[in-house]
Design a protein around this motif. Structure first.
Motif, PDB file in Angstrom:
ATOM      1  N   VAL A 163      -3.745  51.893 -30.107  1.00 49.43           N
ATOM      2  CA  VAL A 163      -4.936  51.423 -30.785  1.00 49.43           C
ATOM      3  C   VAL A 163      -6.076  51.425 -29.788  1.00 49.43           C
ATOM      4  N   GLN A 164      -7.166  52.066 -30.164  1.00 49.32           N
ATOM      5  CA  GLN A 164      -8.349  52.094 -29.301  1.00 49.32           C
ATOM      6  C   GLN A 164      -9.339  51.033 -29.758  1.00 49.32           C
ATOM      7  N   THR A 165     -10.023  50.421 -28.807  1.00 48.41           N
ATOM      8  CA  THR A 165     -11.104  49.471 -29.111  1.00 48.41           C
ATOM      9  C   THR A 165     -12.264  49.757 -28.187  1.00 48.41           C
ATOM     10  N   VAL A 166     -13.423  49.393 -28.613  1.00 48.52           N
ATOM     11  CA  VAL A 166     -14.619  49.537 -27.793  1.00 48.52           C
ATOM     12  C   VAL A 166     -15.501  48.315 -28.014  1.00 48.52           C
ATOM     13  N   SER A 167     -16.161  47.873 -26.974  1.00 47.64           N
ATOM     14  CA  SER A 167     -17.072  46.726 -27.052  1.00 47.64           C
ATOM     15  C   SER A 167     -18.409  47.122 -26.469  1.00 47.64           C
ATOM     16  N   ARG A 168     -19.443  46.542 -26.984  1.00 50.95           N
ATOM     17  CA  ARG A 168     -20.787  46.789 -26.459  1.00 50.95           C
ATOM     18  C   ARG A 168     -21.586  45.498 -26.574  1.00 50.95           C
ATOM     19  N   ALA A 169     -22.302  45.130 -25.525  1.00 53.19           N
ATOM     20  CA  ALA A 169     -23.155  43.936 -25.534  1.00 53.19           C
ATOM     21  C   ALA A 169     -24.537  44.319 -26.052  1.00 53.19           C
ATOM     22  N   TYR A 170     -25.115  43.455 -26.843  1.00 50.72           N
ATOM     23  CA  TYR A 170     -26.461  43.668 -27.377  1.00 50.72           C
ATOM     24  C   TYR A 170     -27.306  42.434 -27.098  1.00 50.72           C
ATOM     25  N   VAL A 171     -28.608  42.637 -27.054  1.00 51.23           N
ATOM     26  CA  VAL A 171     -29.565  41.543 -26.963  1.00 51.23           C
ATOM     27  C   VAL A 171     -30.525  41.706 -28.134  1.00 51.23           C
ATOM     28  N   LEU A 172     -30.661  40.661 -28.909  1.00 51.13           N
ATOM     29  CA  LEU A 172     -31.572  40.659 -30.047  1.00 51.13           C
ATOM     30  C   LEU A 172     -32.647  39.627 -29.767  1.00 51.13           C
ATOM     31  N   GLU A 173     -33.888  40.073 -29.675  1.00 52.74           N
ATOM     32  CA  GLU A 173     -35.006  39.148 -29.479  1.00 52.74           C
ATOM     33  C   GLU A 173     -35.623  38.843 -30.829  1.00 52.74           C
ATOM     34  N   VAL A 174     -35.779  37.564 -31.107  1.00 50.50           N
ATOM     35  CA  VAL A 174     -36.355  37.129 -32.369  1.00 50.50           C
ATOM     36  C   VAL A 174     -37.672  36.439 -32.066  1.00 50.50           C
ATOM     37  N   ALA A 175     -38.747  37.029 -32.557  1.00 51.60           N
ATOM     38  CA  ALA A 175     -40.081  36.463 -32.326  1.00 51.60           C
ATOM     39  C   ALA A 175     -40.378  35.403 -33.376  1.00 51.60           C
ATOM     40  N   GLY A 176     -40.983  34.321 -32.950  1.00 50.38           N
ATOM     41  CA  GLY A 176     -41.413  33.295 -33.885  1.00 50.38           C
ATOM     42  C   GLY A 176     -42.649  33.756 -34.638  1.00 50.38           C
TER      43      GLY A 176
END
Length: 85
Positions: free
Chosen positions: A1-14
């Motif tokens: 079984v293959q898996t992959v992970s990736r980190a993300y950054v989501l900026e939310v403006a007020g």
């Protein structure tokens, strides 16, 4: 079984809250004055209040509608700040 992970950054403006117009018209002594202020942005349900200085005698700010109205009793220059929340 293959898996992959990736980190993300989501900026939310007020949402920016603003109050217009940039300037209000001058008033005449003993003449009716009506100036709505226009809040925009934020989440609604605005309340306005005078937070610095005072309105000229005879004028009032309706906190719920953000409207300045009345009749100015005396000539002069009046400085005030209105804050919207």
């Amino acid at each position: 079984v293959q898996t992959v992970s990736r980190a993300y950054v989501l900026e939310v403006a007020g949402v920016t809250l603003s109050l217009g117009p940039d300037a209000i018209p001058d008033a005449e002594t003993n003449e009716a004055y009506l100036q709505p202020l226009v809040p925009a942005g934020g989440t609604g349900g605005y309340t306005c209040e005078v937070t610095v200085g005072t309105l000229p005698a005879g004028l009032a700010l309706d906190a719920a509608t953000c409207t300045i109205s009345g009749r100015v009793a005396a000539a002069g220059a009046y400085a005030f700040t209105i804050t919207v929340t």
